[in-house]
Design a protein around this motif. Structure first.
Motif, short mmCIF file in Angstrom:
data_model
loop_
_atom_site.label_atom_id
_atom_site.label_comp_id
_atom_site.label_asym_id
_atom_site.label_seq_id
_atom_site.Cartn_x
_atom_site.Cartn_y
_atom_site.Cartn_z
N ASP A 144 0.84 -1.20 0.00
CA ASP A 144 0.00 0.00 0.00
C ASP A 144 0.88 1.25 0.00
OD1 ASP A 144 -2.48 -1.34 0.13
OD2 ASP A 144 -2.30 -1.57 2.29
N ASP A 183 -12.72 -8.28 -2.29
CA ASP A 183 -13.43 -7.11 -2.79
C ASP A 183 -13.35 -7.11 -4.31
OD1 ASP A 183 -14.35 -4.62 -3.55
OD2 ASP A 183 -13.33 -3.54 -1.94
N ASN A 195 -11.50 -4.50 -6.38
CA ASN A 195 -10.04 -4.50 -6.48
C ASN A 195 -9.55 -5.06 -7.81
OD1 ASN A 195 -9.62 -3.37 -3.95
ND2 ASN A 195 -9.54 -5.36 -2.91
N GLU A 196 -10.41 -5.74 -8.52
CA GLU A 196 -10.03 -6.31 -9.81
C GLU A 196 -10.19 -5.32 -10.95
OE1 GLU A 196 -8.60 -9.29 -9.90
OE2 GLU A 196 -8.85 -9.24 -7.72
N ASN A 232 -5.58 0.80 -8.51
CA ASN A 232 -5.64 -0.55 -9.09
C ASN A 232 -4.82 -0.66 -10.36
OD1 ASN A 232 -7.27 -1.30 -7.02
ND2 ASN A 232 -9.17 -1.40 -8.19
N ARG A 244 -1.34 -1.03 -9.20
CA ARG A 244 -1.16 -2.34 -8.56
C ARG A 244 -1.09 -3.46 -9.59
NH1 ARG A 244 -5.70 -3.53 -4.38
NH2 ARG A 244 -4.55 -1.84 -3.33
#
Length: 436
Positions: free
Chosen positions: A127, A181, A184-185, A192, A195
């Motif tokens: 994070d 969650d 998050n995809e 995101n 990430r």
């Protein structure tokens, strides 16, 4: 991981031991691992769960999951639901910012009402990396590159030393269940995108990238601390605090080869963001201003003056009846009859009472107001011109009150009396008016 966390707490957060801790728990991997760890380490904990109602039935399933965990493990639970989208629309915020505002506001309410000592969130090293990259992409100063602070007031982030991979490994090894969650995809959010697309490339280029990044952040934090120390020393040379205002001496400031950096360091905490306008203010003409939501920076001759924004009601008026001895609002004024004139000053005047029409009025000054300054013969003078001649700053002018009689100015309080009401040889009744 449990032993590592205990050592981390002993070394860096010993004040958590024996305290009441509120754990922010979404039901996701990170927060469920944090919950498991602090439960096993026998801390006095409770759960705080927010249902933002952003993912339909999923949001409620998350809430039921956390509630079930709390019941099975006999942990006190606080849960709330927010209409996040309506809040975001009402206050013109992004959904993520709205959720953050709602979450932390509620956490602090619980902290106070339920007598908790600290709030714990489950942010981890990945994070921190993502936050660094987000700030880097958007453009930021040194503060934005130092990432997520391990402590911010009553908020503690004890898992920042662990990676997402370490947390997931611990969860699987200890059979910890969690909720995924689905949002998050999606690459809808910048975090995101970073990430899913950028971080994997960085880790591919350097398998030990996260460790290297943590070292870099440590160096950045040290540089930030050094810059803050230098900023404090220079501030003492350049700035002078005057009540709620801060005066920055431009003659001293401009001697610094990097004065812009110091201005950024001093002013960023007051919510300013128009930095080019602020830097231009240094060479601007007097009267130019730059605003944040709650503060303003005014160029006044050889100074930049920082002050809170005070919203002035130009129609504000207060009435003073005859024989009234004192006024407490908006200023402390006293009235008394005297036989002789003693020493006059900016805070004490003597007027011919027989020339006054009651009730007297205390009000703000307005454009077009005129008066005859005490000691000056001749025609009346515009109050605005008088202020200019006295070299009064904009903020000084905004704080001016007038004492008036039948629309005539008797006194610009604390500054100058009007000539028309002064004591003469023919005066029979002398009224002393004093500003405390």
């Amino acid at each position: 991981m449990k032993n590592s966390l205990q050592t981390h707490i002993n070394q860096n957060f010993p004040f958590l031991i024996g305290k009441k801790l509120l754990l922010a728990t979404s039901g996701g991997l990170d927060s469920m691992v944090m919950l498991d760890l602090f439960h096993k380490l026998s801390f006095e904990i409770a759960i705080a769960h927010c249902n933002f109602q952003l993912r339909g039935i999923e949001s409620f399933e998350d809430q039921y999951f956390v509630e079930n965990y709390a019941e099975i493990n006999n942990i006190e639970l606080f849960a709330t639901q927010f209409d996040t989208e309506a809040f975001a629309e009402d206050y013109k915020l992004s959904t993520q910012v709205a959720a953050r505002e709602l979450r932390y506001s509620w956490f602090y309410e619980l902290l106070e009402s339920k007598n908790f000592d600290y709030i714990l969130t489950a942010h981890h090293a990945d994070d921190n990396l993502e936050t660094f990259l987000i700030n880097f992409v958007r453009g930021t100063g040194l503060a934005g590159l130092t990432g997520i602070p391990a402590q911010n007031d009553k908020i503690i982030r004890p898992l920042l030393i662990f990676s997402r991979q370490e947390i997931e490994y611990y969860a699987k090894k200890n059979s910890i269940k969690w909720r995924e969650d689905s949002s998050n995809e999606s690459d809808k959010y910048l975090r995101n995108k970073i990430r899913h697309n950028l971080v994997p490339i960085l880790k591919e280029l350097n398998p030990d990238f996260l460790s290297s990044f943590q070292k870099t952040q440590k160096y950045l934090q040290e540089s930030k601390t050094m810059a803050e120390d230098a900023s404090i020393m220079i501030y003492q040379q350049v700035a002078k605090e005057n009540g709620e205002d801060i005066h920055f001496d431009l003659n001293q400031l401009k001697k610094l080869p990097n004065f812009r950096s110091y201005l950024y360091q001093w002013l960023s905490e007051f919510g300013f963001s128009a930095w080019d306008d602020i830097y231009d203010l240094v060479e601007s003409q007097s009267g130019k201003q730059v605003f944040s939501n709650e503060f303003r920076l005014l160029k006044n001759r050889d100074f930049l003056i920082l002050s809170p924004i005070n919203f002035v009601d130009e129609n504000e008026e207060y009435f003073i009846n005859k024989n009234q001895k004192e006024v407490k609002v908006p200023l402390n004024l006293s009235f008394c009859k005297v036989n002789d004139i003693t020493k006059e000053s900016n805070t004490t005047i003597f007027v011919d009472e027989d020339k006054l029409w009651f009730p007297l009025v205390l009000r703000r000054w307005k454009e077009g107001d005129t008066f005859r300054p005490f000691g000056m013969e001749g025609k009346s003078k515009k109050v605005s011109k008088f202020f200019k001649d006295e070299k009064m700053s904009l903020m000084e002018k905004e704080n001016v009150w007038l004492l008036c009689s039948d629309n005539q100015i008797v006194w610009i309080l604390g500054i100058r009396q009007d000539e028309n009401f002064k004591i003469r040889n023919t005066t029979k009744n002398i009224l002393k008016i004093q500003l405390e």
